[in-house]
Design a protein around this motif. Structure first.
Motif, PDB file in Angstrom:
ATOM      1  N   THR A  87       0.811  -1.220  -0.069  1.00 31.85           N
ATOM      2  CA  THR A  87       0.076  -0.100   0.035  1.00 31.85           C
ATOM      3  C   THR A  87       0.688   1.287  -0.095  1.00 31.85           C
ATOM      4  OG1 THR A  87      -0.168  -0.071   2.365  1.00 31.85           O
ATOM      5  CG2 THR A  87      -1.769  -0.919   0.896  1.00 31.85           C
ATOM      6  N   GLN A  88       1.890   1.117   0.315  1.00 35.32           N
ATOM      7  CA  GLN A  88       2.734   2.288   0.314  1.00 35.32           C
ATOM      8  C   GLN A  88       4.258   2.356  -0.096  1.00 35.32           C
ATOM      9  OE1 GLN A  88       2.579   4.745   4.104  1.00 35.32           O
ATOM     10  NE2 GLN A  88       0.504   3.773   4.617  1.00 35.32           N
ATOM     11  N   GLY A  89       4.894   3.246  -0.211  1.00 36.37           N
ATOM     12  CA  GLY A  89       6.408   3.338  -0.587  1.00 36.37           C
ATOM     13  C   GLY A  89       7.078   4.691  -0.468  1.00 36.37           C
ATOM     14  N   THR A  90       8.271   4.796  -1.220  1.00 40.25           N
ATOM     15  CA  THR A  90       8.877   6.014  -1.229  1.00 40.25           C
ATOM     16  C   THR A  90       9.212   6.559  -2.518  1.00 40.25           C
ATOM     17  OG1 THR A  90      11.015   4.924  -0.834  1.00 40.25           O
ATOM     18  CG2 THR A  90       9.847   5.846   1.025  1.00 40.25           C
ATOM     19  N   TRP A  91       9.693   7.491  -2.856  1.00 40.13           N
ATOM     20  CA  TRP A  91      10.045   7.985  -4.185  1.00 40.13           C
ATOM     21  C   TRP A  91      11.652   8.161  -4.332  1.00 40.13           C
ATOM     22  CZ3 TRP A  91       7.469   8.426  -8.646  1.00 40.13           C
ATOM     23  CH2 TRP A  91       5.855   8.306  -8.442  1.00 40.13           C
ATOM     24  N   HIS A 101       6.605  18.983  -6.912  1.00 41.50           N
ATOM     25  CA  HIS A 101       5.437  19.552  -7.272  1.00 41.50           C
ATOM     26  C   HIS A 101       5.462  20.281  -8.689  1.00 41.50           C
ATOM     27  CE1 HIS A 101       5.527  19.325  -2.891  1.00 41.50           C
ATOM     28  NE2 HIS A 101       3.890  19.337  -2.825  1.00 41.50           N
ATOM     29  N   TRP A 102       4.425  20.117  -9.329  1.00 43.26           N
ATOM     30  CA  TRP A 102       4.479  20.555 -10.804  1.00 43.26           C
ATOM     31  C   TRP A 102       2.838  20.611 -11.341  1.00 43.26           C
ATOM     32  CZ3 TRP A 102       5.589  15.819  -9.579  1.00 43.26           C
ATOM     33  CH2 TRP A 102       5.256  14.621 -10.609  1.00 43.26           C
ATOM     34  N   GLN A 103       3.010  21.274 -12.373  1.00 42.39           N
ATOM     35  CA  GLN A 103       1.568  21.188 -13.233  1.00 42.39           C
ATOM     36  C   GLN A 103       1.594  20.837 -14.745  1.00 42.39           C
ATOM     37  OE1 GLN A 103       0.053  25.257 -13.183  1.00 42.39           O
ATOM     38  NE2 GLN A 103       0.404  25.196 -10.722  1.00 42.39           N
ATOM     39  N   ILE A 104       0.619  20.241 -15.335  1.00 46.45           N
ATOM     40  CA  ILE A 104       0.276  19.903 -16.463  1.00 46.45           C
ATOM     41  C   ILE A 104      -0.805  20.252 -17.016  1.00 46.45           C
ATOM     42  CG2 ILE A 104       1.905  17.730 -16.332  1.00 46.45           C
ATOM     43  CD1 ILE A 104      -0.520  16.059 -16.728  1.00 46.45           C
ATOM     44  N   ALA A 105      -1.151  20.598 -18.232  1.00 47.68           N
ATOM     45  CA  ALA A 105      -2.087  20.922 -18.751  1.00 47.68           C
ATOM     46  C   ALA A 105      -2.906  19.788 -19.787  1.00 47.68           C
ATOM     47  CB  ALA A 105      -2.027  21.990 -19.760  1.00 47.68           C
ATOM     48  N   TYR A 106      -4.301  19.689 -19.813  1.00 47.35           N
ATOM     49  CA  TYR A 106      -5.007  18.773 -20.776  1.00 47.35           C
ATOM     50  C   TYR A 106      -6.082  19.723 -21.348  1.00 47.35           C
ATOM     51  CZ  TYR A 106      -8.250  15.708 -22.631  1.00 47.35           C
ATOM     52  OH  TYR A 106      -9.331  14.893 -23.526  1.00 47.35           O
ATOM     53  N   GLN A 107      -5.822  19.962 -22.546  1.00 50.85           N
ATOM     54  CA  GLN A 107      -6.744  21.065 -23.478  1.00 50.85           C
ATOM     55  C   GLN A 107      -6.723  22.296 -22.682  1.00 50.85           C
ATOM     56  OE1 GLN A 107     -10.418  19.171 -24.296  1.00 50.85           O
ATOM     57  NE2 GLN A 107      -9.185  17.568 -25.760  1.00 50.85           N
ATOM     58  N   GLN A 108      -7.540  22.858 -22.303  1.00 47.81           N
ATOM     59  CA  GLN A 108      -7.847  24.199 -21.375  1.00 47.81           C
ATOM     60  C   GLN A 108      -7.541  23.972 -19.821  1.00 47.81           C
ATOM     61  OE1 GLN A 108     -10.390  22.528 -23.111  1.00 47.81           O
ATOM     62  NE2 GLN A 108     -12.020  23.951 -22.702  1.00 47.81           N
ATOM     63  N   LEU A 109      -7.385  22.777 -19.335  1.00 46.56           N
ATOM     64  CA  LEU A 109      -7.540  22.520 -18.093  1.00 46.56           C
ATOM     65  C   LEU A 109      -6.043  22.522 -17.558  1.00 46.56           C
ATOM     66  CD1 LEU A 109     -10.157  19.697 -17.897  1.00 46.56           C
ATOM     67  CD2 LEU A 109     -10.456  22.402 -17.514  1.00 46.56           C
ATOM     68  N   THR A 110      -5.854  22.619 -16.342  1.00 45.41           N
ATOM     69  CA  THR A 110      -4.454  22.412 -15.602  1.00 45.41           C
ATOM     70  C   THR A 110      -4.719  21.918 -14.270  1.00 45.41           C
ATOM     71  OG1 THR A 110      -3.733  24.760 -16.532  1.00 45.41           O
ATOM     72  CG2 THR A 110      -2.747  23.835 -14.636  1.00 45.41           C
ATOM     73  N   PHE A 111      -3.765  20.838 -14.313  1.00 44.69           N
ATOM     74  CA  PHE A 111      -3.866  20.014 -13.037  1.00 44.69           C
ATOM     75  C   PHE A 111      -2.531  19.933 -12.198  1.00 44.69           C
ATOM     76  CE2 PHE A 111      -6.244  17.406 -16.333  1.00 44.69           C
ATOM     77  CZ  PHE A 111      -7.329  17.745 -15.922  1.00 44.69           C
ATOM     78  N   GLY A 112      -2.596  20.269 -10.875  1.00 48.67           N
ATOM     79  CA  GLY A 112      -1.462  20.207 -10.048  1.00 48.67           C
ATOM     80  C   GLY A 112      -0.857  18.628  -9.644  1.00 48.67           C
ATOM     81  N   LEU A 113       0.099  18.403  -9.847  1.00 53.09           N
ATOM     82  CA  LEU A 113       0.636  16.912  -9.552  1.00 53.09           C
ATOM     83  C   LEU A 113       1.624  17.124  -8.466  1.00 53.09           C
ATOM     84  CD1 LEU A 113       0.868  15.649 -13.116  1.00 53.09           C
ATOM     85  CD2 LEU A 113      -1.018  15.594 -11.812  1.00 53.09           C
ATOM     86  N   LYS A 114       1.677  15.976  -7.812  1.00 51.00           N
ATOM     87  CA  LYS A 114       2.613  15.963  -6.803  1.00 51.00           C
ATOM     88  C   LYS A 114       2.880  14.370  -6.392  1.00 51.00           C
ATOM     89  CE  LYS A 114      -0.656  16.625  -2.882  1.00 51.00           C
ATOM     90  NZ  LYS A 114      -0.913  17.445  -1.839  1.00 51.00           N
ATOM     91  N   LEU A 115       4.156  14.264  -5.749  1.00 50.59           N
ATOM     92  CA  LEU A 115       4.348  12.840  -5.364  1.00 50.59           C
ATOM     93  C   LEU A 115       3.518  12.314  -4.206  1.00 50.59           C
ATOM     94  CD1 LEU A 115       8.233  12.997  -5.839  1.00 50.59           C
ATOM     95  CD2 LEU A 115       6.743  12.380  -7.476  1.00 50.59           C
ATOM     96  N   THR A 116       3.034  11.157  -3.967  1.00 56.58           N
ATOM     97  CA  THR A 116       2.371  10.699  -3.042  1.00 56.58           C
ATOM     98  C   THR A 116       2.752   9.464  -2.615  1.00 56.58           C
ATOM     99  OG1 THR A 116       0.746   9.126  -3.939  1.00 56.58           O
ATOM    100  CG2 THR A 116       0.163  11.793  -4.067  1.00 56.58           C
ATOM    101  N   LYS A 117       2.673   9.039  -1.187  1.00 57.06           N
ATOM    102  CA  LYS A 117       3.281   7.954  -0.703  1.00 57.06           C
ATOM    103  C   LYS A 117       2.479   6.687  -1.255  1.00 57.06           C
ATOM    104  CE  LYS A 117       0.452   8.080   3.449  1.00 57.06           C
ATOM    105  NZ  LYS A 117       0.618   8.038   4.997  1.00 57.06           N
ATOM    106  N   PHE A 118       1.473   6.815  -2.047  1.00 59.53           N
ATOM    107  CA  PHE A 118       0.692   5.661  -2.564  1.00 59.53           C
ATOM    108  C   PHE A 118       1.141   5.469  -3.920  1.00 59.53           C
ATOM    109  CE2 PHE A 118      -2.529   7.449   0.528  1.00 59.53           C
ATOM    110  CZ  PHE A 118      -2.003   6.807   1.595  1.00 59.53           C
TER     111      PHE A 118
END
Length: 305
Positions: A87-91, A101-118
């Motif tokens: 269920t868990q791990g490390t990066w 932490h960073w952002q990506i786009a899909y068409q006109q949308l913007t999503f914030g992404l980040k590393l999680t322990k899952f």
């Protein structure tokens, strides 16, 4: 069912057993976009590019040889997820300047992404296949209910096309993340509901609420807030029956499944009491890598009532 799970999805996200031999006509392929690529897969892992960030993550469905060598992967990747348990791990950072932490786009949308322990980063890119479907179906003023809604990609796609969206998840951090994605995408007025998804849907049914679209992306398994066990196969028929009761004539339903216990025939059997065969389509969800490897992501029910 309580959705206060120890994790948002099954850590292995396995698809139904025995479905590898399904007819090719039952497959639907998600496709990448400028800010996302499935670069390669194999040896139990997948190599993905999210904007400028490249990750290596475990993938149980990648039970074949990769297209590139391990050295190729290591040279390209910024991060690799190393499992400590089921269920868990490390990066592990592979590049000194790798962003957490960073952002990506899909068409006109913007999503914030980040590393999680899952091992997840905040987006399930195979859902691009469903985003296409939502974009084609939703009209301004439609009411859309997104259950088990995670960080809100499907909600944002529906809202972009003029829907009135009710977004339900029982984990506050996920609602906050989705709300941030709404702001990043310059959208407003999604209704956020912090609640157990199935319980909320059943209350909506009692209230006589009806929707033009229902989206469900439930986890395969998990533990509730009081330690109760959730297994999708035990609730599948209830989820579909409840959704059926909430649908206007002509409404659509999307139900993703990632459980090893839910096969294509199980979806067909659970949907049959509520929907005719010509109302439903049941498919496997796939994506092809840049190296030509086909990767299975689970099973999918779509309905137009």
């Amino acid at each position: 069912m309580s959705k206060q799970f120890t994790q948002r999805k099954s850590s292995e996200r396995r698809a139904g057993n025995g479905n590898e031999a399904a007819d090719l006509n039952s497959r639907e392929y998600a496709v990448g976009w400028p800010d996302y690529e499935l670069l390669d897969a194999g040896d139990g892992k997948k190599l993905e590019r999210w904007g400028d960030v490249v990750t290596i993550r475990p993938e149980i469905q990648a039970h074949f040889q990769p297209g590139w060598t391990c050295l190729d992967w290591q040279a390209r990747a910024d991060w690799e997820f190393e499992e400590l348990s089921s269920t868990q791990g490390t990066w592990k950072k592979l590049k000194p300047q790798a962003n957490e932490h960073w952002q990506i786009a899909y068409q006109q949308l913007t999503f914030g992404l980040k590393l999680t322990k899952f091992k997840h980063v905040g987006l399930f890119p195979e859902q691009q296949a469903n985003w296409r479907f939502i974009a084609a179906r939703v009209k301004p003023g439609d009411k859309v209910l997104n259950l088990f809604a995670y960080t809100g990609a499907a909600s944002l796609v529906a809202r972009t096309h003029g829907a009135e969206v009710v977004h339900v998840d029982s984990i506050k951090q996920m609602l906050d993340w989705a709300n941030d994605n709404q702001a990043r995408s310059a959208l407003t007025d999604i209704k956020w509901v912090l609640e157990d998804a199935l319980k909320f849907a059943k209350r909506e049914l009692k209230r006589g609420s009806r929707y033009d679209g229902i989206i469900m992306d439930p986890p395969a398994w998990g533990l509730g807030a009081k330690g109760e066990k959730w297994k999708l196969e035990n609730h599948l028929a209830d989820l579909i029956e409840t959704a059926h009761g909430l649908m206007h004539p002509g409404a659509f339903l999307i139900l993703n499944t990632y459980s090893p216990k839910v096969e294509l025939q199980d979806l067909a059997s659970a949907a049959a009491p509520c929907f005719s065969r010509n109302q439903s389509e049941i498919k496997q969800l796939w994506m092809q890598s840049k190296t030509g490897k086909a990767l299975l992501y689970g099973n999918l029910l779509r309905v137009i009532a």
